[in-house]
Design a protein around this motif. Structure first.
Motif, PDB file in Angstrom:
ATOM      1  N   GLN A 435       0.880  -1.065   0.016  1.00 32.89           N
ATOM      2  CA  GLN A 435      -0.181  -0.052  -0.153  1.00 32.89           C
ATOM      3  C   GLN A 435       0.991   1.230  -0.003  1.00 32.89           C
ATOM      4  N   GLN A 437       3.895   1.635  -1.164  1.00 32.13           N
ATOM      5  CA  GLN A 437       4.514   1.709  -2.239  1.00 32.13           C
ATOM      6  C   GLN A 437       3.736   2.475  -3.212  1.00 32.13           C
ATOM      7  N   ARG A 438       2.367   1.840  -3.187  1.00 31.69           N
ATOM      8  CA  ARG A 438       1.492   2.206  -4.356  1.00 31.69           C
ATOM      9  C   ARG A 438       1.253   3.760  -4.340  1.00 31.69           C
ATOM     10  N   TYR A 439       1.072   4.093  -2.972  1.00 32.83           N
ATOM     11  CA  TYR A 439       0.627   5.452  -2.543  1.00 32.83           C
ATOM     12  C   TYR A 439       1.855   6.421  -3.035  1.00 32.83           C
ATOM     13  N   ASP A 466      -6.979   1.757  -3.307  1.00 28.87           N
ATOM     14  CA  ASP A 466      -5.622   0.859  -3.294  1.00 28.87           C
ATOM     15  C   ASP A 466      -4.501   1.702  -2.878  1.00 28.87           C
ATOM     16  N   GLU A 467      -4.622   2.926  -3.064  1.00 35.01           N
ATOM     17  CA  GLU A 467      -3.443   3.840  -3.064  1.00 35.01           C
ATOM     18  C   GLU A 467      -3.762   4.752  -1.688  1.00 35.01           C
TER      19      GLU A 467
END
Length: 501
Positions: A435, A437-439, A466-467
């Motif tokens: 999470q 890393q996606r953010y 998901d972010e």
């Protein structure tokens, strides 16, 4: 040899304690790498960011831009004549990769101010305990990190954290200075003057930092001044006067009137009742397993300090006063935003109320232990002998309690936040799940669009579900016009937010 007089044994325990807490905090610091600016970070740092973009690290120009920001918000939004300056130095003005420094900007003042508080108290009561202030400061800092009701607003979001935590930290330090000045007769003149002047400076800074922290500082210093006035000790008065002056400069600022006019504040009686109920709710919700672990870890050090001959027995006659004062402080901190803005406010306010609650309970435990031994005559030496008999198992017991604090976390009166872990375990989960890393990747992609000089008019999308990791995500842009100040921050003609689809 008695542990409390065995410096070598204390050093060994301190080294083990530091090592274990450092290991448990690894996920917390690792997560900071993926923190990114949000919301007010942009508008407060627009001037300083422009300086960096045009001139690089030009300190005189940066200071001037920060001062202009401070003056503008003092006149037009709120009377924070110190925090407006510091908020202009949001780390991402030098690039997103520097934003993770926010965590250090928050924790270093917190730890060293707690150390100052503990040093003033411990060395006054038991000068032989040279290592205990370090251990207590580290333990409290660890507890604050793990149980903070809103970690994103207290650790990872610069504008929210730096608008509250440093000034609470200074208020804690000021409490330690006030405690030391309660024994002014045992201080040399140079120490008394130094402590009083330091208290004045801290009070003025706190007053310009945040109103709630300023009110807390005023009330604590007022209590110290009243208690010492009976013995004709007036050394707390300079810091108290400075605290009142700083708070008045804040409350009476033109910007404060502008801000309060935009909120529908509650009536005076309604605010009193509402804040009283909320304070009770917080007591009930925050008395949980991690807090019990903290109080258990504090028991032996506080018992040792409660036996100090420096304090007379009468200090411990009414241990319930510790809890009562704690409740009043919490009530006052909740009352101010309830009266001026109609509610308790953001999670970052809950953070400082919770930390006040924890410190107040620690003081109450100290008074209770002293009451048991010195007033009621209940000997606690048997409990100490039990611990000495099981000395080999104590490190494991301490480790288990620290791990529980790092996993279970604490609760908050705000709904929807009870299903998360403590900060360390939640950070480990968000890193393992991807999470964080996606953010960071999504916001870095957004920044690449916003910094593209070939696009004077840009459109960006909101983050998807998901972010949005709980520890890092504070808020996001909404479809429509730019309400965050991205347009001036990135020197664009326009910034619009489109639907995710």
């Amino acid at each position: 040899m008695d542990f409390w007089h065995d410096a070598a044994a204390q050093k060994r325990w301190l080294r083990r304690f530091v090592l274990l807490t450092a290991v448990l905090l690894v996920p917390v610091f690792a997560l900071a790498v993926f923190a990114r600016p949000s919301a007010d970070d942009y508008i407060y740092a627009a001037r300083t960011h422009a300086v960096v973009q045009q001139y690089g690290f030009d300190l005189p120009r940066l200071l001037r831009a920060a001062w202009d920001t401070n003056a503008y918000y003092y006149e037009n939004w709120q009377g924070l004549y110190v925090s407006g300056f510091t908020l202009a130095f949001q780390p991402a003005i030098f690039g997103n990769k520097w934003y993770g420094i926010t965590l250090l900007c928050v924790l270093l003042p917190l730890f060293f101010c707690l150390y100052g508080l503990m040093r003033c108290v411990v060395l006054r009561l038991d000068p032989a305990q040279k290592h205990l202030p370090w251990a207590l400061a580290l333990l409290l800092t660890f507890a604050f990190i793990q149980g903070m009701p809103s970690p994103v607003e207290g650790l990872y979001w610069f504008n929210g954290a730096m608008n509250y935590l440093p000034y609470f930290s200074l208020a804690a330090l000021n409490a330690g200075l006030a405690f030391a000045l309660c024994f002014a007769g045992k201080l040399v003149p140079r120490q008394k003057v130094l402590y009083a002047l330091t208290g004045c400076v801290c009070s003025l800074v706190i007053g310009g930092g945040h109103q709630v922290a300023g009110l807390l500082n005023v009330l604590v210093l007022l209590l110290a001044a009243v208690l010492c006035a009976r013995r004709h000790n007036l050394w707390q008065l300079p810091a108290f006067v400075a605290a009142v002056l700083g708070l008045l400069l804040n409350v009476l600022a033109p910007g404060t009137r502008v801000r309060t006019a935009g909120f529908a504040g509650a009536g005076f009686a309604e605010a009193i009742v509402k804040s009283f109920i909320l304070a009770i709710m917080q007591w009930l919700r925050w008395l949980d397993v991690p807090l019990l672990c903290l109080l258990a870890l504090l028991a032996l050090p506080l018992l040792q300090l409660a036996r100090s001959a420096v304090l007379p027995d009468r200090v411990f006659r009414r241990p319930w006063l510790g809890a009562a004062v704690t409740f009043v402080l919490m009530w006052a901190m909740i009352f101010l935003p309830s009266y001026t803005m109609g509610g308790i406010g953001a999670g970052r306010l809950l953070n400082v109320v919770w930390m006040t609650f924890v410190l107040g309970l620690a003081a109450t435990e100290f008074l209770l232990l002293g009451w048991l031994e010195r007033v009621r005559g209940v000997s606690l030496h048997r409990a100490e002998r039990f611990c000495q008999h099981h000395a080999r198992r104590l490190p494991l017991a301490v480790a288990c309690m620290l791990v529980m604090m790092a996993c279970i976390g604490s609760h908050t009166v705000k709904e929807g936040q009870d299903n998360y872990f403590a900060t360390s375990l939640e950070a480990a989960y968000e890193l393992a799940d991807g999470q964080a890393q996606r953010y960071a990747a999504a916001l870095d992609e957004r920044e690449a669009i916003l910094t593209d000089e070939a696009q004077p008019e840009v459109s960006i999308r909101p983050l998807n579900e998901d972010e949005r990791p709980w520890l890092l995500f504070y808020t996001d842009v909404a479809p429509g016009p730019d309400l965050w100040g991205l347009t001036p921050y990135f020197a664009k003609q326009s910034v619009t937010i489109s639907d995710f689809e």
